[in-house]
Structure formats: structure tokens, C-alpha cells
Design a protein around this motif. Structure first.
Motif, PDB file in Angstrom:
ATOM      1  N   LEU A  49       0.834  -1.207   0.000  1.00 33.55           N
ATOM      2  CA  LEU A  49       0.000   0.000   0.000  1.00 33.55           C
ATOM      3  C   LEU A  49       0.870   1.259   0.000  1.00 33.55           C
ATOM      4  N   LEU A  50       1.894   1.299   0.838  1.00 31.99           N
ATOM      5  CA  LEU A  50       2.731   2.497   0.936  1.00 31.99           C
ATOM      6  C   LEU A  50       3.412   2.829  -0.382  1.00 31.99           C
ATOM      7  N   SER A  51       3.731   1.810  -1.182  1.00 35.25           N
ATOM      8  CA  SER A  51       4.395   2.056  -2.466  1.00 35.25           C
ATOM      9  C   SER A  51       3.464   2.708  -3.485  1.00 35.25           C
ATOM     10  N   GLN A  52       2.166   2.727  -3.203  1.00 35.33           N
ATOM     11  CA  GLN A  52       1.217   3.377  -4.103  1.00 35.33           C
ATOM     12  C   GLN A  52       1.116   4.883  -3.847  1.00 35.33           C
ATOM     13  N   LEU A  53       1.750   5.360  -2.794  1.00 39.01           N
ATOM     14  CA  LEU A  53       1.674   6.772  -2.436  1.00 39.01           C
ATOM     15  C   LEU A  53       2.694   7.586  -3.216  1.00 39.01           C
ATOM     16  N   ALA A  54       2.448   8.896  -3.292  1.00 42.50           N
ATOM     17  CA  ALA A  54       3.423   9.787  -3.913  1.00 42.50           C
ATOM     18  C   ALA A  54       4.682   9.859  -3.055  1.00 42.50           C
ATOM     19  N   SER A  55       4.484   9.883  -1.732  1.00 41.04           N
ATOM     20  CA  SER A  55       5.624   9.905  -0.814  1.00 41.04           C
ATOM     21  C   SER A  55       5.145   9.644   0.603  1.00 41.04           C
ATOM     22  N   TRP A  56       6.079   9.279   1.463  1.00 37.85           N
ATOM     23  CA  TRP A  56       5.821   9.183   2.892  1.00 37.85           C
ATOM     24  C   TRP A  56       7.111   9.497   3.630  1.00 37.85           C
TER      25      TRP A  56
END
Length: 210
Positions: free
Chosen positions: A189-196
Motif C-alpha cells: 500500500l505504501l508504495s502506491q503513495l506519492a511519498s511518505w
């Protein structure tokens, strides 16, 4: 110290004020008990309740300042994420980890944000509650957990939402009850974000297209 200063001091110290009021009430109850026993008993009971409340609030306050205590962890419950502008912000809990109250297939589930987990994963108990079923012909995958290596079955969640983040048709690993105690949001899921990123005691997530 004049009356105004005393009033301001007591206003800033609610626990002390509650304790003093309870003690004064108990003393007054003793004075009126001889003439009016019932009234004295009611006042005495109220004083005892006030003292118990002050004690419990003091314990809770001390536990809150001791972030690693079991009481602090119990009091510091998982909360929904906060939306700040375009970002989703998750506060660090007392245990030093980032937890979030999310909606999995529309049902509330507490998740640990785990950047070391390949997949988002839940226990079999949670999977049943939210209507997750293993994919047909799924033979399972080996996963390393805090309890050792387990065989998890893969399913597809219709939706997982928290803050301004939403993932649809998300692969989710279902672990056996008793071997999986923590539901995690992983890198799929986190890899689908623009950034974290982590800033101090806050985890900041930025979805794509915002």
C-alpha cells in the motif's frame, strides 16, 4: 496571595481543587452528622467519590507522562488519521510505533504501519469480520512475522481507507489466528503513495494525484 490569585491558582490546578473540595466536604459532613445524619451521610459519600475521582485522575495523569508504562499504552488508544491539507498525518503512539484506525471493506480495524512488511496483513478473525475470503486456488505464501515464519493466504480487499488515503482491490495476507496478533499496513500500500516520511513523532503520507 489575595482571593483573586488564589482562585486563579486553583483554577489552574483542577486535581488539587477537587481534592481540597472533597476534604472540606468530608469535614463538613462530620460537623452536620450529629444533627442531620442523612444529610451528613450523603455529603460523606460525595466526599469519598470526589477523593476516588481525584486519585484515579492523578494515576491517569502520571501514566500519561510515563509514555512507556502499560497504563499509558492502554490509555493511548489508536486514533483515526488526521488530514492536513493534502497530507495524511499519523501520530506516534506511546509504544513508539505508528498506529491508525482504518476502514477495511467499510469495517473499523486498527493497523500498525509497518514499512518492513511486504504485504498488508490481517488475522483470520479480522478477515472473517470484514468479509475477506482467500483467493481461489491460493496455495498460500510464506511470511516472516514476530512469531516466526507462517503460511498466509492471499485475498483481495475491496477498499482500505484512512485519512486521505484509499486503496482499492488491495492484496491482503490473511494469517492464522494465534500466530498473527497485529494487523499491519505494508509496502504494497505504501508504495502506491506519492511519498511518505517521518517528521519527529509524526508519519506523513501523501497520496498520488493531489
Amino acid at each position: 496571595m489575595n482571593l483573586g490569585e488564589l482562585g486563579g491558582f486553583l483554577f489552574d490546578q483542577p486535581l488539587l481543587t477537587l481534592t481540597i473540595a472533597a476534604i472540606l466536604l468530608a469535614v463538613t459532613a462530620g460537623m452536620v452528622s450529629a444533627a442531620r445524619p442523612r444529610v451528613g451521610q450523603v455529603m460523606r459519600n460525595a466526599a469519598y467519590l470526589g477523593l476516588v475521582a481525584a486519585l484515579l485522575l492523578t494515576v491517569a495523569q502520571l501514566a500519561g507522562h510515563n509514555g512507556r508504562s502499560e497504563a499509558a499504552l492502554w490509555l493511548d488508544r489508536t486514533r483515526p488519521a488526521e488530514i492536513v491539507g493534502k497530507e495524511t498525518v499519523i501520530a506516534m503512539r506511546a509504544d513508539g510505533h505508528f498506529w491508525v484506525e482504518a476502514r477495511l471493506n467499510g469495517e473499523p480495524v486498527d493497523f500498525l504501519i509497518d514499512t518492513g512488511a511486504t504485504y498488508t496483513g490481517v488475522s483470520n478473525r479480522v478477515a472473517r469480520r470484514v468479509g475477506l475470503r482467500p483467493n481461489e486456488k491460493d496455495e498460500g505464501v510464506l511470511m516472516d512475522t514476530a512469531n516466526g515464519t507462517i503460511v498466509a493466504q492471499m485475498a483481495s480487499a475491496n477498499s482500505l481507507r484512512f485519512g486521505g488515503i484509499e486503496a482499492n482491490t488491495l492484496p491482503v495476507a490473511i494469517g492464522p489466528d494465534g500466530e498473527v496478533d497485529t494487523n499491519v499496513i505494508g509496502m504494497n500500500l505504501l508504495s502506491q503513495l506519492a511519498s511518505w516520511r517521518v517528521e519527529g513523532s509524526r508519519l506523513i503520507l501523501v497520496p498520488k494525484g493531489r
